[in-house]
Design an enzyme around this catalytic site. Structure first.
Site, PDB file in Angstrom:
ATOM      1  N   CYS A  29      36.651  35.228  38.728  1.00  0.00           N
ATOM      2  CA  CYS A  29      37.446  36.056  39.621  1.00  0.00           C
ATOM      3  C   CYS A  29      38.910  35.800  39.249  1.00  0.00           C
ATOM      4  O   CYS A  29      39.185  34.990  38.367  1.00  0.00           O
ATOM      5  CB  CYS A  29      37.159  35.655  41.064  1.00  0.00           C
ATOM      6  SG  CYS A  29      37.675  36.882  42.261  1.00  0.00           S
ATOM      7  N   CYS A 101      35.260  40.562  40.301  1.00  0.00           N
ATOM      8  CA  CYS A 101      36.389  41.430  40.629  1.00  0.00           C
ATOM      9  C   CYS A 101      36.805  42.168  39.368  1.00  0.00           C
ATOM     10  O   CYS A 101      36.623  41.666  38.247  1.00  0.00           O
ATOM     11  CB  CYS A 101      37.552  40.651  41.245  1.00  0.00           C
ATOM     12  SG  CYS A 101      38.502  39.642  40.108  1.00  0.00           S
ATOM     13  N   CYS A 108      40.076  38.911  31.537  1.00  0.00           N
ATOM     14  CA  CYS A 108      39.521  37.636  31.088  1.00  0.00           C
ATOM     15  C   CYS A 108      39.177  37.672  29.607  1.00  0.00           C
ATOM     16  O   CYS A 108      38.474  38.572  29.155  1.00  0.00           O
ATOM     17  CB  CYS A 108      38.272  37.292  31.885  1.00  0.00           C
ATOM     18  SG  CYS A 108      37.660  35.669  31.442  1.00  0.00           S
TER      19      CYS A 108
END
Length: 158
Positions: A29, A101, A108
């Protein structure tokens, strides 16, 4: 006839040295403060025999008190968790990387080898001081329950 108590005992009794290896799961997240922390606690509690679970964030912060509170309501203690940055896990292999999310999915740097990547976005609970405490807790509870349902389905099919 004697009863075999575990898969490890079965392997030992059959002359084997193999033990069941847990699948490794990383839950990501943005802040690793609420959704991913609750997901880590839920999956570890509900299917911990099946998985080794970690969570991290793209911008680590601290674990939200509301997340600790709503998890404690269902008998899961995450008060000892700490917020971790995804970089802590860059060199580690995972079987699954789950983003909870949209921001984490988009930002990422997924360098986790052959890990299966899954994504489902969950509402970001309100920031501290937004609304009343009970309003914030209501959102945390709903997100917790949605995460539990999603992770239960994941665990059945992993």
């Amino acid at each position: 006839m004697r009863r075999v108590e575990s898969n490890q005992a079965l392997a030992r009794d059959c002359g084997g040295s193999q033990t069941m290896k847990k699948k490794r799961v990383l839950i990501l997240c943005t802040g690793n403060s609420a959704r991913s922390q609750m997901a880590e606690g839920l999956l570890r509690h509900d299917a911990g025999g099946q998985f080794e679970v970690e969570s991290a964030g793209t911008k680590a912060s601290s674990v939200r008190q509301e997340a600790i509170t709503v998890m404690r309501e269902i008998g899961i203690d995450i008060s000892g968790h700490r917020s971790k940055h995804v970089d802590e896990f860059q060199s580690q292999p995972f079987d699954y990387v789950i983003t909870v999310c949209d921001n984490a999915r988009e930002t990422c740097p997924l360098v986790f080898g052959p890990a299966a990547q899954l994504h489902k976005s969950f509402e970001d609970p309100p920031a501290p001081g937004v609304g009343t405490e009970e309003e914030r807790l209501a959102v945390f509870r709903r997100v917790r329950d949605e995460l539990r349902s999603f992770l239960g389905s994941f665990a059945k099919h992993a």
